[in-house]
Design an enzyme around this catalytic site. Structure first.
Site, PDB file in Angstrom:
ATOM      1  N   SER A 165       3.445  30.549  31.434  1.00 52.30           N
ATOM      2  CA  SER A 165       2.187  31.214  31.085  1.00 52.30           C
ATOM      3  C   SER A 165       1.000  30.796  31.934  1.00 52.30           C
ATOM      4  O   SER A 165       0.035  31.532  32.050  1.00 52.30           O
ATOM      5  CB  SER A 165       1.876  30.960  29.612  1.00 52.30           C
ATOM      6  OG  SER A 165       1.737  29.576  29.381  1.00 52.30           O
ATOM      7  N   HIS A 198       6.099  35.822  27.419  1.00 55.68           N
ATOM      8  CA  HIS A 198       5.255  36.509  28.400  1.00 55.68           C
ATOM      9  C   HIS A 198       6.066  37.501  29.230  1.00 55.68           C
ATOM     10  O   HIS A 198       5.758  37.746  30.408  1.00 55.68           O
ATOM     11  CB  HIS A 198       4.548  35.498  29.308  1.00 55.68           C
ATOM     12  CG  HIS A 198       3.490  34.714  28.600  1.00 55.68           C
ATOM     13  ND1 HIS A 198       2.215  35.198  28.383  1.00 55.68           N
ATOM     14  CD2 HIS A 198       3.536  33.500  28.006  1.00 55.68           C
ATOM     15  CE1 HIS A 198       1.512  34.302  27.707  1.00 55.68           C
ATOM     16  NE2 HIS A 198       2.296  33.264  27.469  1.00 55.68           N
ATOM     17  N   LYS A 206       2.200  38.828  21.178  1.00 55.43           N
ATOM     18  CA  LYS A 206       1.547  39.004  22.483  1.00 55.43           C
ATOM     19  C   LYS A 206       1.586  40.491  22.864  1.00 55.43           C
ATOM     20  O   LYS A 206       0.821  41.267  22.320  1.00 55.43           O
ATOM     21  CB  LYS A 206       2.188  38.082  23.516  1.00 55.43           C
ATOM     22  CG  LYS A 206       1.820  36.614  23.229  1.00 55.43           C
ATOM     23  CD  LYS A 206       2.242  35.649  24.298  1.00 55.43           C
ATOM     24  CE  LYS A 206       1.616  34.283  24.029  1.00 55.43           C
ATOM     25  NZ  LYS A 206       2.598  33.241  23.705  1.00 55.43           N
TER      26      LYS A 206
END
Ligand SMILES: *Cc1c(COP(=O)(O)O)cnc(C)c1O
Length: 435
Positions: free
Chosen positions: A222, A250, A281
Protein backbone atom coordinates in the site's frame (compact mmCIF):
# COMPACT_ATOMS: atom_id res chain seq x y z
CA UNK A 1 2.43 -2.24 50.67
CA UNK A 2 0.09 -4.05 53.05
CA UNK A 3 -2.62 -6.35 51.86
CA UNK A 4 -6.03 -4.71 51.65
CA UNK A 5 -8.49 -7.54 51.58
CA UNK A 6 -8.65 -9.79 54.62
CA UNK A 7 -8.96 -13.42 53.61
CA UNK A 8 -12.30 -13.66 55.36
CA UNK A 9 -13.68 -10.58 53.62
CA UNK A 10 -12.90 -11.59 50.09
CA UNK A 11 -16.20 -13.27 49.39
CA UNK A 12 -18.36 -10.85 51.34
CA UNK A 13 -20.55 -9.00 48.92
CA UNK A 14 -22.09 -6.63 51.40
CA UNK A 15 -19.41 -4.30 52.75
CA UNK A 16 -21.42 -3.62 55.93
CA UNK A 17 -20.61 -7.09 57.19
CA UNK A 18 -16.93 -6.51 57.46
CA UNK A 19 -16.14 -2.85 57.35
CA UNK A 20 -14.66 -2.24 60.80
CA UNK A 21 -12.31 0.56 61.71
CA UNK A 22 -9.28 -1.24 60.38
CA UNK A 23 -10.97 -2.23 57.15
CA UNK A 24 -12.24 1.28 56.62
CA UNK A 25 -8.69 2.51 56.78
CA UNK A 26 -7.68 -0.10 54.28
CA UNK A 27 -10.63 0.70 52.07
CA UNK A 28 -9.47 4.28 51.96
CA UNK A 29 -5.96 3.25 51.00
CA UNK A 30 -7.43 0.93 48.38
CA UNK A 31 -9.32 3.84 46.85
CA UNK A 32 -6.20 5.98 46.88
CA UNK A 33 -4.09 3.25 45.32
CA UNK A 34 -6.73 2.82 42.61
CA UNK A 35 -6.49 6.54 41.91
CA UNK A 36 -2.72 6.23 41.88
CA UNK A 37 -2.94 3.33 39.45
CA UNK A 38 -5.09 5.40 37.16
CA UNK A 39 -2.63 8.24 37.38
CA UNK A 40 0.21 5.92 36.47
CA UNK A 41 -1.70 4.84 33.39
CA UNK A 42 -2.61 8.36 32.37
CA UNK A 43 0.95 9.48 33.05
CA UNK A 44 2.30 6.71 30.89
CA UNK A 45 -0.08 7.61 28.07
CA UNK A 46 0.94 11.26 28.38
CA UNK A 47 4.62 10.39 28.17
CA UNK A 48 4.10 8.33 25.07
CA UNK A 49 1.98 11.00 23.43
CA UNK A 50 4.78 13.43 24.12
CA UNK A 51 7.26 11.13 22.41
CA UNK A 52 4.99 10.82 19.38
CA UNK A 53 4.61 14.60 19.21
CA UNK A 54 8.30 15.30 19.52
CA UNK A 55 9.06 12.74 16.83
CA UNK A 56 6.74 14.77 14.60
CA UNK A 57 4.60 11.71 13.82
CA UNK A 58 1.41 12.72 15.62
CA UNK A 59 -1.57 12.02 13.36
CA UNK A 60 -4.30 14.65 13.24
CA UNK A 61 -7.67 13.48 11.95
CA UNK A 62 -9.43 15.86 9.61
CA UNK A 63 -13.20 15.68 9.57
CA UNK A 64 -14.95 15.00 6.26
CA UNK A 65 -18.44 16.49 6.24
CA UNK A 66 -19.75 14.87 3.04
CA UNK A 67 -19.93 11.35 1.59
CA UNK A 68 -16.66 9.95 0.25
CA UNK A 69 -16.47 11.16 -3.34
CA UNK A 70 -14.03 12.72 -5.82
CA UNK A 71 -14.69 16.05 -4.11
CA UNK A 72 -15.32 16.25 -0.37
CA UNK A 73 -16.11 18.86 2.24
CA UNK A 74 -13.51 19.14 4.99
CA UNK A 75 -14.22 20.79 8.34
CA UNK A 76 -12.46 24.18 8.65
CA UNK A 77 -11.56 24.24 4.96
CA UNK A 78 -13.67 26.81 3.13
CA UNK A 79 -14.11 25.13 -0.25
CA UNK A 80 -14.73 21.49 -1.13
CA UNK A 81 -11.44 19.77 -1.99
CA UNK A 82 -10.53 17.14 -4.57
CA UNK A 83 -9.82 13.91 -2.77
CA UNK A 84 -6.67 12.04 -3.81
CA UNK A 85 -6.10 10.02 -0.64
CA UNK A 86 -9.05 7.63 -0.33
CA UNK A 87 -9.04 3.92 -1.10
CA UNK A 88 -12.17 4.64 -3.11
CA UNK A 89 -10.49 3.25 -6.25
CA UNK A 90 -13.66 2.46 -8.18
CA UNK A 91 -15.69 5.41 -6.94
CA UNK A 92 -18.25 3.09 -5.33
CA UNK A 93 -18.24 4.52 -1.80
CA UNK A 94 -21.33 6.61 -2.52
CA UNK A 95 -22.53 4.98 -5.74
CA UNK A 96 -26.34 5.22 -6.05
CA UNK A 97 -26.79 1.52 -6.84
CA UNK A 98 -24.71 0.54 -3.81
CA UNK A 99 -26.47 2.97 -1.48
CA UNK A 100 -29.88 1.79 -2.73
CA UNK A 101 -28.98 -1.85 -2.04
CA UNK A 102 -27.92 -0.99 1.50
CA UNK A 103 -31.12 0.99 2.08
CA UNK A 104 -33.32 -1.83 0.79
CA UNK A 105 -31.62 -4.35 3.08
CA UNK A 106 -32.39 -2.16 6.07
CA UNK A 107 -36.07 -2.69 5.25
CA UNK A 108 -35.91 -6.40 4.42
CA UNK A 109 -33.20 -7.61 6.84
CA UNK A 110 -33.04 -4.99 9.56
CA UNK A 111 -30.14 -3.04 10.99
CA UNK A 112 -28.07 -5.48 13.00
CA UNK A 113 -27.85 -9.15 13.97
CA UNK A 114 -26.70 -9.02 17.59
CA UNK A 115 -25.08 -12.40 17.14
CA UNK A 116 -22.04 -14.15 15.79
CA UNK A 117 -22.41 -16.24 12.66
CA UNK A 118 -22.67 -19.67 14.28
CA UNK A 119 -25.36 -18.75 16.81
CA UNK A 120 -28.07 -16.79 15.01
CA UNK A 121 -26.06 -14.29 12.96
CA UNK A 122 -26.13 -15.93 9.51
CA UNK A 123 -28.72 -14.53 7.12
CA UNK A 124 -29.42 -15.66 3.57
CA UNK A 125 -27.56 -12.48 2.51
CA UNK A 126 -24.30 -13.63 4.11
CA UNK A 127 -24.38 -16.93 2.23
CA UNK A 128 -25.26 -15.10 -1.00
CA UNK A 129 -22.32 -12.73 -0.64
CA UNK A 130 -19.93 -15.56 0.18
CA UNK A 131 -21.04 -17.41 -2.96
CA UNK A 132 -20.75 -14.20 -4.99
CA UNK A 133 -17.15 -13.64 -3.82
CA UNK A 134 -16.19 -17.26 -4.58
CA UNK A 135 -17.62 -16.89 -8.09
CA UNK A 136 -15.68 -13.63 -8.59
CA UNK A 137 -12.34 -15.16 -7.58
CA UNK A 138 -13.03 -18.60 -9.07
CA UNK A 139 -12.52 -20.23 -5.67
CA UNK A 140 -14.42 -22.98 -3.85
CA UNK A 141 -15.68 -21.13 -0.79
CA UNK A 142 -15.48 -17.86 1.13
CA UNK A 143 -15.77 -16.85 4.77
CA UNK A 144 -16.74 -13.30 5.76
CA UNK A 145 -15.16 -11.39 8.64
CA UNK A 146 -15.93 -8.03 10.25
CA UNK A 147 -12.80 -6.70 8.50
CA UNK A 148 -9.75 -7.87 6.59
CA UNK A 149 -7.71 -7.06 9.66
CA UNK A 150 -9.73 -9.80 11.35
CA UNK A 151 -9.36 -12.14 8.38
CA UNK A 152 -5.58 -11.75 8.67
CA UNK A 153 -5.66 -12.02 12.47
CA UNK A 154 -7.64 -15.26 12.35
CA UNK A 155 -6.06 -17.08 9.44
CA UNK A 156 -2.60 -18.24 10.53
CA UNK A 157 -3.44 -19.34 14.05
CA UNK A 158 -6.40 -21.38 12.83
CA UNK A 159 -4.50 -23.17 10.07
CA UNK A 160 -0.90 -23.54 11.26
CA UNK A 161 0.78 -25.24 14.23
CA UNK A 162 4.35 -25.53 15.55
CA UNK A 163 5.13 -28.18 12.91
CA UNK A 164 4.47 -25.65 10.12
CA UNK A 165 6.23 -22.58 8.72
CA UNK A 166 5.11 -19.20 7.46
CA UNK A 167 7.41 -17.24 5.19
CA UNK A 168 6.48 -13.58 5.05
CA UNK A 169 7.54 -10.52 3.01
CA UNK A 170 9.22 -8.01 5.34
CA UNK A 171 6.92 -5.20 4.21
CA UNK A 172 3.63 -7.05 4.70
CA UNK A 173 0.68 -5.17 6.19
CA UNK A 174 0.50 -4.78 9.97
CA UNK A 175 -2.49 -7.12 10.19
CA UNK A 176 -0.57 -9.96 8.51
CA UNK A 177 2.32 -9.40 10.89
CA UNK A 178 -0.06 -9.52 13.86
CA UNK A 179 -1.82 -12.61 12.50
CA UNK A 180 1.52 -14.40 12.16
CA UNK A 181 2.50 -13.34 15.68
CA UNK A 182 -0.58 -15.13 16.99
CA UNK A 183 0.29 -18.49 15.43
CA UNK A 184 2.78 -21.09 16.61
CA UNK A 185 4.31 -21.85 13.22
CA UNK A 186 8.01 -21.17 12.66
CA UNK A 187 8.44 -17.72 11.19
CA UNK A 188 10.68 -16.68 8.34
CA UNK A 189 10.92 -13.18 6.88
CA UNK A 190 12.20 -12.57 3.37
CA UNK A 191 13.44 -9.32 1.85
CA UNK A 192 10.75 -7.29 0.12
CA UNK A 193 9.78 -9.02 -3.15
CA UNK A 194 13.20 -10.71 -3.25
CA UNK A 195 12.66 -14.11 -4.85
CA UNK A 196 16.17 -15.33 -4.16
CA UNK A 197 15.85 -14.58 -0.47
CA UNK A 198 12.35 -16.10 -0.50
CA UNK A 199 13.63 -19.37 -1.94
CA UNK A 200 16.44 -19.35 0.59
CA UNK A 201 13.91 -19.04 3.43
CA UNK A 202 11.63 -21.73 1.95
CA UNK A 203 14.62 -24.11 1.91
CA UNK A 204 15.46 -23.22 5.51
CA UNK A 205 11.90 -24.13 6.44
CA UNK A 206 12.25 -27.36 4.45
CA UNK A 207 15.47 -28.22 6.28
CA UNK A 208 13.73 -27.56 9.59
CA UNK A 209 11.16 -30.20 8.57
CA UNK A 210 8.17 -27.88 8.24
CA UNK A 211 5.01 -29.69 7.17
CA UNK A 212 3.01 -26.81 5.70
CA UNK A 213 5.10 -23.99 4.21
CA UNK A 214 2.86 -20.97 3.69
CA UNK A 215 4.29 -17.99 1.79
CA UNK A 216 2.51 -14.78 2.82
CA UNK A 217 2.55 -11.58 0.79
CA UNK A 218 0.56 -8.46 0.09
CA UNK A 219 -0.65 -8.66 -3.52
CA UNK A 220 -0.12 -4.90 -3.72
CA UNK A 221 1.93 -3.02 -1.13
CA UNK A 222 0.00 0.00 0.00
CA UNK A 223 2.83 2.48 0.54
CA UNK A 224 4.52 1.89 -2.83
CA UNK A 225 1.89 0.50 -5.15
CA UNK A 226 4.33 -2.36 -5.76
CA UNK A 227 2.68 -5.42 -7.27
CA UNK A 228 4.10 -8.63 -5.80
CA UNK A 229 5.63 -11.03 -8.36
CA UNK A 230 2.88 -13.55 -7.66
CA UNK A 231 3.59 -15.55 -10.83
CA UNK A 232 7.17 -16.24 -9.73
CA UNK A 233 6.09 -16.83 -6.14
CA UNK A 234 3.54 -19.42 -7.29
CA UNK A 235 6.24 -21.14 -9.40
CA UNK A 236 8.60 -21.25 -6.42
CA UNK A 237 5.80 -22.62 -4.25
CA UNK A 238 5.03 -25.38 -6.75
CA UNK A 239 8.68 -26.38 -6.91
CA UNK A 240 9.01 -26.58 -3.13
CA UNK A 241 5.54 -27.96 -2.29
CA UNK A 242 4.65 -24.73 -0.53
CA UNK A 243 1.37 -22.78 -0.51
CA UNK A 244 0.73 -19.11 -1.27
CA UNK A 245 -1.35 -16.58 0.64
CA UNK A 246 -2.02 -13.14 -0.85
CA UNK A 247 -3.65 -10.10 0.76
CA UNK A 248 -5.55 -8.42 -2.07
CA UNK A 249 -6.87 -5.34 -0.26
CA UNK A 250 -5.32 -2.94 -2.77
CA UNK A 251 -6.09 -5.16 -5.76
CA UNK A 252 -9.54 -6.75 -5.65
CA UNK A 253 -11.88 -5.13 -8.14
CA UNK A 254 -9.31 -3.27 -10.21
CA UNK A 255 -5.90 -4.96 -10.59
CA UNK A 256 -5.73 -7.34 -13.58
CA UNK A 257 -7.59 -7.17 -16.89
CA UNK A 258 -10.99 -7.82 -15.27
CA UNK A 259 -10.11 -6.66 -11.76
CA UNK A 260 -9.73 -10.14 -10.27
CA UNK A 261 -6.52 -9.12 -8.57
CA UNK A 262 -2.80 -9.79 -8.52
CA UNK A 263 -3.12 -13.41 -9.67
CA UNK A 264 -4.88 -12.22 -12.81
CA UNK A 265 -2.38 -9.37 -13.36
CA UNK A 266 0.50 -11.88 -13.09
CA UNK A 267 -1.10 -14.49 -15.36
CA UNK A 268 -1.65 -17.11 -12.66
CA UNK A 269 -5.41 -16.78 -12.11
CA UNK A 270 -6.74 -19.23 -9.54
CA UNK A 271 -3.28 -20.37 -8.48
CA UNK A 272 -3.02 -18.50 -5.20
CA UNK A 273 -4.11 -20.91 -2.48
CA UNK A 274 -5.58 -18.42 -0.02
CA UNK A 275 -6.79 -14.90 -0.75
CA UNK A 276 -7.78 -12.36 1.88
CA UNK A 277 -9.36 -9.09 0.90
CA UNK A 278 -11.49 -6.22 2.15
CA UNK A 279 -14.92 -4.83 1.36
CA UNK A 280 -13.68 -1.59 2.89
CA UNK A 281 -11.62 -0.19 0.01
CA UNK A 282 -12.47 -0.43 -3.70
CA UNK A 283 -15.57 -2.56 -3.11
CA UNK A 284 -17.79 0.19 -1.73
CA UNK A 285 -15.58 1.05 1.19
CA UNK A 286 -18.10 0.10 3.85
CA UNK A 287 -16.90 -2.63 6.09
CA UNK A 288 -15.99 -6.30 6.03
CA UNK A 289 -13.28 -8.66 4.93
CA UNK A 290 -13.00 -12.22 3.73
CA UNK A 291 -10.88 -15.29 3.12
CA UNK A 292 -11.51 -17.20 -0.09
CA UNK A 293 -9.94 -20.44 -1.29
CA UNK A 294 -10.28 -24.20 -0.94
CA UNK A 295 -13.52 -25.49 0.65
CA UNK A 296 -11.80 -27.46 3.41
CA UNK A 297 -9.61 -24.54 4.43
CA UNK A 298 -12.62 -22.22 4.63
CA UNK A 299 -14.61 -24.88 6.51
CA UNK A 300 -11.84 -25.17 9.10
CA UNK A 301 -11.70 -21.39 9.49
CA UNK A 302 -15.42 -21.39 10.34
CA UNK A 303 -14.62 -23.81 13.17
CA UNK A 304 -11.42 -22.23 14.44
CA UNK A 305 -10.84 -18.62 13.41
CA UNK A 306 -11.28 -16.57 16.55
CA UNK A 307 -12.33 -13.23 14.99
CA UNK A 308 -15.05 -15.19 13.12
CA UNK A 309 -16.21 -17.13 16.17
CA UNK A 310 -16.09 -14.32 18.70
CA UNK A 311 -17.07 -11.17 16.81
CA UNK A 312 -20.43 -9.95 15.56
CA UNK A 313 -21.78 -10.71 12.09
CA UNK A 314 -21.48 -8.17 9.29
CA UNK A 315 -24.48 -5.81 9.20
CA UNK A 316 -27.07 -6.79 6.56
CA UNK A 317 -26.89 -3.40 4.83
CA UNK A 318 -23.13 -3.77 4.30
CA UNK A 319 -23.60 -7.31 3.02
CA UNK A 320 -26.33 -6.35 0.56
CA UNK A 321 -24.33 -3.36 -0.68
CA UNK A 322 -21.35 -5.64 -1.28
CA UNK A 323 -23.48 -8.04 -3.32
CA UNK A 324 -24.52 -5.06 -5.45
CA UNK A 325 -20.84 -4.14 -5.88
CA UNK A 326 -19.92 -7.61 -7.15
CA UNK A 327 -22.92 -7.48 -9.52
CA UNK A 328 -21.65 -4.16 -10.86
CA UNK A 329 -18.11 -5.44 -11.32
CA UNK A 330 -19.23 -8.62 -13.04
CA UNK A 331 -21.43 -6.77 -15.52
CA UNK A 332 -18.75 -4.37 -16.78
CA UNK A 333 -15.09 -3.46 -16.44
CA UNK A 334 -15.77 0.19 -17.29
CA UNK A 335 -14.87 1.53 -13.83
CA UNK A 336 -11.69 -0.50 -13.69
CA UNK A 337 -10.73 0.70 -17.19
CA UNK A 338 -11.38 4.35 -16.31
CA UNK A 339 -9.27 3.99 -13.16
CA UNK A 340 -6.38 2.56 -15.19
CA UNK A 341 -6.63 5.43 -17.69
CA UNK A 342 -6.61 7.93 -14.83
CA UNK A 343 -3.58 6.27 -13.22
CA UNK A 344 -1.65 6.13 -16.49
CA UNK A 345 -2.46 9.76 -17.35
CA UNK A 346 -1.56 11.09 -13.90
CA UNK A 347 1.69 9.12 -13.76
CA UNK A 348 2.70 10.31 -17.25
CA UNK A 349 1.99 13.98 -16.54
CA UNK A 350 3.69 13.98 -13.15
CA UNK A 351 6.80 12.24 -14.47
CA UNK A 352 6.96 14.71 -17.37
CA UNK A 353 6.76 17.57 -14.85
CA UNK A 354 9.92 16.20 -13.23
CA UNK A 355 8.55 14.55 -10.10
CA UNK A 356 10.20 11.40 -8.84
CA UNK A 357 7.51 8.73 -9.01
CA UNK A 358 7.86 5.07 -8.22
CA UNK A 359 7.36 3.40 -11.59
CA UNK A 360 4.45 1.10 -12.26
CA UNK A 361 0.80 1.32 -13.27
CA UNK A 362 -1.02 1.03 -9.95
CA UNK A 363 -3.39 3.86 -8.90
CA UNK A 364 -1.26 4.27 -5.77
CA UNK A 365 1.27 6.87 -6.97
CA UNK A 366 3.96 7.74 -4.42
CA UNK A 367 5.66 11.06 -5.12
CA UNK A 368 9.05 10.59 -3.52
CA UNK A 369 10.39 13.56 -1.53
CA UNK A 370 12.76 12.00 1.00
CA UNK A 371 12.31 14.58 3.72
CA UNK A 372 9.43 14.22 6.22
CA UNK A 373 9.01 17.95 6.87
CA UNK A 374 8.91 18.63 3.14
CA UNK A 375 6.23 15.97 2.64
CA UNK A 376 4.03 17.54 5.30
CA UNK A 377 4.62 21.05 4.00
CA UNK A 378 3.74 20.00 0.49
CA UNK A 379 0.56 18.26 1.64
CA UNK A 380 -0.57 21.42 3.49
CA UNK A 381 0.16 23.62 0.49
CA UNK A 382 -1.82 21.23 -1.73
CA UNK A 383 -4.80 21.36 0.61
CA UNK A 384 -4.76 25.14 0.42
CA UNK A 385 -5.04 24.73 -3.33
CA UNK A 386 -8.01 22.46 -2.96
CA UNK A 387 -6.28 19.10 -3.35
CA UNK A 388 -6.38 16.66 -0.46
CA UNK A 389 -3.26 14.46 -0.29
CA UNK A 390 -1.29 13.14 2.67
CA UNK A 391 2.43 12.98 3.41
CA UNK A 392 3.85 9.72 4.77
CA UNK A 393 7.09 9.44 6.66
CA UNK A 394 8.92 7.21 9.13
CA UNK A 395 7.77 4.95 10.82
CA UNK A 396 5.01 4.33 8.24
CA UNK A 397 7.65 4.17 5.48
CA UNK A 398 11.42 3.60 5.82
CA UNK A 399 13.57 6.56 6.96
CA UNK A 400 14.60 8.92 4.18
CA UNK A 401 11.76 7.84 1.89
CA UNK A 402 9.09 10.36 2.91
CA UNK A 403 6.53 10.85 0.21
CA UNK A 404 3.11 12.05 -0.77
CA UNK A 405 0.93 9.10 -1.64
CA UNK A 406 -1.58 9.96 -4.32
CA UNK A 407 -4.46 7.56 -4.93
CA UNK A 408 -6.43 7.76 -8.12
CA UNK A 409 -10.10 6.87 -8.45
CA UNK A 410 -12.55 6.07 -11.22
CA UNK A 411 -14.57 8.91 -9.70
CA UNK A 412 -11.94 11.41 -10.90
CA UNK A 413 -12.65 13.19 -14.17
CA UNK A 414 -9.88 14.48 -16.43
CA UNK A 415 -10.44 18.05 -15.18
CA UNK A 416 -9.86 16.84 -11.59
CA UNK A 417 -6.57 15.26 -12.62
CA UNK A 418 -5.49 18.38 -14.48
CA UNK A 419 -6.29 20.58 -11.51
CA UNK A 420 -4.28 18.33 -9.18
CA UNK A 421 -1.35 18.14 -11.61
CA UNK A 422 -1.32 21.95 -11.99
CA UNK A 423 -1.35 22.38 -8.21
CA UNK A 424 1.47 19.85 -7.80
CA UNK A 425 3.54 21.74 -10.39
CA UNK A 426 3.02 25.11 -8.67
CA UNK A 427 3.68 23.81 -5.19
CA UNK A 428 6.57 21.65 -6.40
CA UNK A 429 8.30 24.68 -7.93
CA UNK A 430 7.59 26.81 -4.89
CA UNK A 431 9.20 24.24 -2.58
CA UNK A 432 12.08 23.49 -4.93
CA UNK A 433 11.00 19.90 -5.59
CA UNK A 434 10.97 20.44 -9.36
CA UNK A 435 12.47 23.13 -11.58
C1 LIG B 1 -6.57 -1.99 4.57
C2 LIG B 1 -5.81 -3.26 4.65
C3 LIG B 1 -6.17 -4.26 5.53
C4 LIG B 1 -7.29 -4.10 6.53
O1 LIG B 1 -8.53 -4.13 5.90
P1 LIG B 1 -9.82 -3.70 6.75
O2 LIG B 1 -10.95 -4.39 6.09
O3 LIG B 1 -9.88 -2.21 6.68
O4 LIG B 1 -9.60 -4.19 8.14
C5 LIG B 1 -5.47 -5.44 5.51
N1 LIG B 1 -4.44 -5.63 4.64
C6 LIG B 1 -4.05 -4.66 3.79
C7 LIG B 1 -2.91 -4.91 2.84
C8 LIG B 1 -4.72 -3.45 3.77
O5 LIG B 1 -4.32 -2.48 2.93
Amino acid sequence: MTRFLLAKAVDVVNLQHFVGAQQLLQLRSFTTSLAAAQDALVLKARQQLEEIRSAGTFKVERQITTPQEASVGVLDVAQPVLNFCANNYLGLSNHPVVVAAARKALDTHGYGLSSVRFICGTQDLHKQLEARISAFHGTEDTILYPSCFDANAGLFEALLGPEDAVISDELNHASIIDGIRLCKAKRYRYKHMDLIDLEHKIMEAEDAGAKVKLIATDGVFSMDGDIAPIGDIVALAHHHDAQVFSDECHATGFVGATGRGTDEACNVPGQVDIINSTLGKALGGGTGGYTTGKADVVALLRQRARPYLFSNSLAPSAVAASIAVFDLLSSSSALRDKLQENADYFRRQMAAAGFSIRPGRHPIVPIMLGDAALANKMASAMLQRGVYVVGFSYPVVPKGTARIRVQLSAAHEREHLDKAIAAFKDVGKQLGVIE
